[in-house]
Design a protein around this motif. Structure first.
Motif: not given
Length: 836
Positions: A94, A108, A116, A118
């Motif tokens: 991340t 998650a 964020v 990923v």
């Protein structure tokens, strides 16, 4: 000692093993040759693409609040286009570790507010997705119906075996599967003086103590102290255990991602489940959904949505259920054999069955021989064995269309009407519970038989039953209302018989596997609410009539008066003079009806092919899809287009190459049980078996009150007692379900065939086949043995079988007894007992 005592008769089994040769059909039960089955351990192919997905529509995936979770799905694609789930084998990185935590399964969970990226990698491949965490800091009010009730369902608390049953469990009651959140809130928060919840010290709440097994709990431990479920439930209690918003958004549907895939055997696939709410919001509910596979031999689903594909090839379905909404994941699991050569394609059945077999890489068995086909078709269509003359003429014929012509002859025969009247008689519950019922039951049976003989269109046949009015002598189908005399029975039987829907659950609560509610159930029941009954002119008869102006059906829970409504259709406005049952059949027979034609097609497909496209044959729902959806759709469309022509449907099925495939498996399809790559053997129905035994022994069975020569398949109702028929699974006609007829084998059946006085009496009769063959000294032994085999198996004996039989006859001075032994041996084989 009586020579037919048990031990003496069992000693004849030695004769059976010698005489039957290949007649026991060992290949029907043998396992596939593992050495010739495609290997699952081949080297893994190189991957050419990688994706990281969440199942959400385009744009970033949003995690709303600290309780949100999101399942990530990493998928690799090889050069051949095959997709592989690699979620559990890759690592997730991340861009902001403080915002989202991701565990080894790809789940998650938010840890702070923010956005964020990923990223995951596999070799030199990489993929990424965007997550946005919102409303993390706010301690938002928890919704009891949307957040707490689904946990009760997931943990099994509100199941039928626990607190969800009608009386609850140990004083605590919940609505079944959480369909009544307001009631659940009342039982949990307000009953028992609130002793189950303790907001001042939430951890000491009885609800939590029992769930983690810190206090004695009959259901055992249902959650862990550090689980998300515990934390959420604890916080709800600490907040004061409020119901939440008065009108919370409701789940309109759920979706599973991926929805459909082709997966290798012994592979895994993680699912993502999303709930779509009435306010437009979306939430990941992967860990709250209840998963259930339709065939655990093909695929199993874990509580977290991880699907494990088994070693068998076929089509697997996994149901996902959440708050009354359902979705289905479908997986095609190929065997992987290259199918270059297929049997000839004769009609749409073959086109779609062979298309699926080619997709699966599963070569079908070859077409059966003529002797097998005439026996198979005659038993399935006419409910009897073919005669020796029929078999010999059929085998000798060189006509390329002789199989199609045989099907047409059988459909035109009275035997077809007799046999299928027997089938419909049972599921229409033509049951003689009182001696005085005989007038109605005999008349109803004759009406059914005449309708089948005349090939009355199926929709008219159904109308004749469901909309029947008048007196039994003038209109025999009113007898159905005498046996199915309660409105609830009429609702459930008509839906199961003619729509393939089991809606019994919806009488009391929302159907757990379908969309049908109590309102749907009683709205459908309004079609029968005006059925009037009064005594007939004769004892135990009745007259059925339409009660004009009678009140409609009321929902027993709400008291609401409901209008007649087809399942999934719009309510109907009907004038008082119109019988709602006529409108019911109008709705059923409408070409757009998604249940009526498929239900009949599936019922008849199972009759001829041994297994329904949907199994069980009368449990058709979105969560139990057909094994071949294209075939189901094509046959249903053809049935409607033909004007609901039953004989035409049978002709289409029986003239197909699919129906004519051998029952003997090849090295690849012995485990196939849903794709029809071969014919699936099935034991003769009780009535057919008794008639076949009479044909073999040249004997007759007498039935009390019926003319001599009446065959078992011609019995008009359930009032004729026969131990043989009972032992071999004849239904008692107490249910609309064909499951009441059993084809399972048991010890009583084996002993009855081996040793009963009834069977021995047929074989030893002075006018029976054994006696006639012994007296017939003008014919050579091979001809007489051939007659036996043609009668019993519809084929000539092999040279080995002929030699053994001739030798056995040659060493016995009592020829009648020797022929009895041969007949006894052959009727105790699988080749006689099964249609193959």
């Amino acid at each position: 000692m009586d020579r037919f005592c048990l031990m003496s008769r069992l000693s004849r089994s030695n004769v059976a093993w010698l005489l039957v040769g290949v007649a026991i059909l060992p290949s029907l039960v043998r396992a596939a040759d593992a050495a010739n089955t495609p290997s699952d351990s081949a080297a893994k192919p190189a991957m050419v693409a990688l994706s990281l997905e969440t199942g959400w529509p385009k744009g970033p995936t949003r995690l709303n609040g600290r309780d949100a979770r999101q399942q990530l799905l990493a998928t690799a694609t090889d050069a051949a286009g095959q997709k592989h789930d690699v979620t559990a084998t890759v690592k997730f990185i991340t861009s902001a570790p403080a915002v989202v935590a991701i565990d080894a399964t790809g789940l998650a969970t938010p840890t702070a507010q923010g956005a964020v990226t990923v990223t995951t990698t596999l070799g030199n491949l990489s993929a990424k997705t965007e997550l946005v965490v919102e409303n993390f800091a706010a301690d938002s009010a928890i919704s009891f119906p949307n957040q707490i009730v689904p946990m009760f369902t997931k943990l099994g608390c509100n199941g039928g075996g626990c607190h969800g049953k009608s009386g609850g469990q140990n004083g605590f009651r919940l609505s079944l599967l959480g369909f009544e959140p307001a009631e659940d809130f009342e039982h949990l928060v307000k009953e028992g003086r609130g002793r189950r919840l303790f907001p001042a010290a939430a951890d000491r709440s009885l609800l939590l103590l029992k769930a983690v097994n810190a206090a004695p709990h009959g259901g055992g431990q249902r959650m862990d102290l550090d689980s998300p479920e515990y934390r959420l439930m604890r916080r709800w209690i600490a907040q004061g255990a409020a119901f939440g918003p008065a009108n919370p958004p409701t789940v309109t549907r759920i979706s599973v991602f991926p929805e459909q895939l082709s997966l290798p055997r012994r592979s895994r696939q993680q699912l993502v489940a999303l709930a779509h709410y009435s306010d437009g919001s979306i939430e990941d509910v992967t860990r709250l959904v209840k998963y259930e596979s339709n065939d655990n031999d093909l695929a199993e689903a874990s509580a977290t949505g991880l699907v494990q594909i088994g070693k068998l090839a076929g089509n697997a379905s996994v149901m996902a259920r959440y708050q009354g909404a359902v979705a289905v994941f479908r997986a095609t699991v190929p065997l992987g054999v290259k199918v270059d050569k297929l049997p000839p394609t004769k009609n749409v059945v073959d086109e779609l069955v062979f298309k699926q077999l080619k997709t699966l890489g599963m070569p079908p068995s070859p077409v059966c021989d003529d002797g097998t086909f005439i026996r198979r078709a005659t038993v399935d269509i006419a409910g009897r064995l073919p005669s020796v003359q029929e078999t010999e003429q059929f085998i000798a014929s060189k006509d390329a269309n002789k199989r199609d012509q045989l099907v047409d002859r059988l459909l035109a025969s009275s035997d077809y009407a007799d046999y299928f009247a027997n089938k419909w008689n049972a599921i229409l519950r033509n049951r003689r519970r009182q001696p005085g019922y005989i007038r109605g039951t005999y008349g109803f049976h004759e009406w059914i038989r005449d309708a089948l003989a005349d090939n009355v269109p199926y929709d008219q046949f159904v109308r004749g039953v469901l909309a029947a009015s008048g007196e039994m002598g003038a209109n025999p189908p009113v007898a159905w209302f005498r046996e199915v005399n309660e409105v609830e029975q009429q609702i459930e039987d008509s839906a199961q018989l003619f729509l393939g829907l089991r809606i019994q659950c919806a009488r009391c609560h929302h159907h757990p596997f379908e969309k049908w509610s109590q309102r749907d159930y009683y709205s459908y029941g309004a079609f029968f609410s005006r059925v009037g009954k009064k005594p007939g002119v004769e004892l135990d008869d009745q007259i059925i009539f339409h009660r004009r102006g009678a009140p409609s059906m009321a929902n027993p829970k709400t008291g609401e008066q409901l209008k007649p409504t087809g399942l999934g259709a719009k309510p109907l406005e009907l004038p008082n003079e119109r019988d709602p049952r006529q409108a019911l059949v109008d709705w059923m027979a409408d070409p757009s009806n998604e249940f009526f034609a498929p239900a009949l097609v599936n019922r008849y497909w199972k009759h001829f092919l041994g297994r329904g496209l949907v199994e069980p044959e009368d449990d058709m729902r979105v969560t139990n899809p057909p094994s071949n959806p294209e075939l189901m759709a094509a046959l249903s469309r053809g049935f409607v287009d033909s004007g609901f022509n039953l004989k035409q449907l049978i002709r289409t099925i029986c003239t197909s190459t699919t129906y004519q495939l051998s029952a003997e498996p090849n090295q690849y399809n012995a485990d196939d049980k849903q794709n029809f790559s071969r014919y699936y053997p099935k034991r003769l129905a009780a009535e057919v078996l008794l008639d076949a035994l009479d044909t073999t022994a040249a004997a007759t069975t007498g039935f009390n009150g019926l003319p001599a020569g009446t065959r078992a398949v011609q019995l008009p109702d359930s009032g004729v007692n026969s131990y043989f028929l009972t032992v071999f699974g004849r239904p008692e006609m107490t249910s609309a379900c064909e499951c009441e007829r059993t084809g399972d084998a048991n010890l009583a059946q084996s002993l009855h065939l081996l040793n009963s006085a009834d069977v021995q009496g047929k074989l030893t009769a002075g006018s029976g086949r054994a006696a006639l063959l012994a007296k017939d000294t003008g014919r050579p032994v091979p001809q007489k043995v051939n007659e036996i085999y043609m009668t019993v198996y519809s084929r000539a004996p092999s040279q080995q079988e002929l030699d053994v039989a001739a030798a056995y006859l040659g060493k016995h001075s009592n020829q009648q007894q020797a022929y009895e032994d041969i007949l006894w041996a052959l009727v105790n084989t699988k080749e006689f007992l099964f249609n193959h």
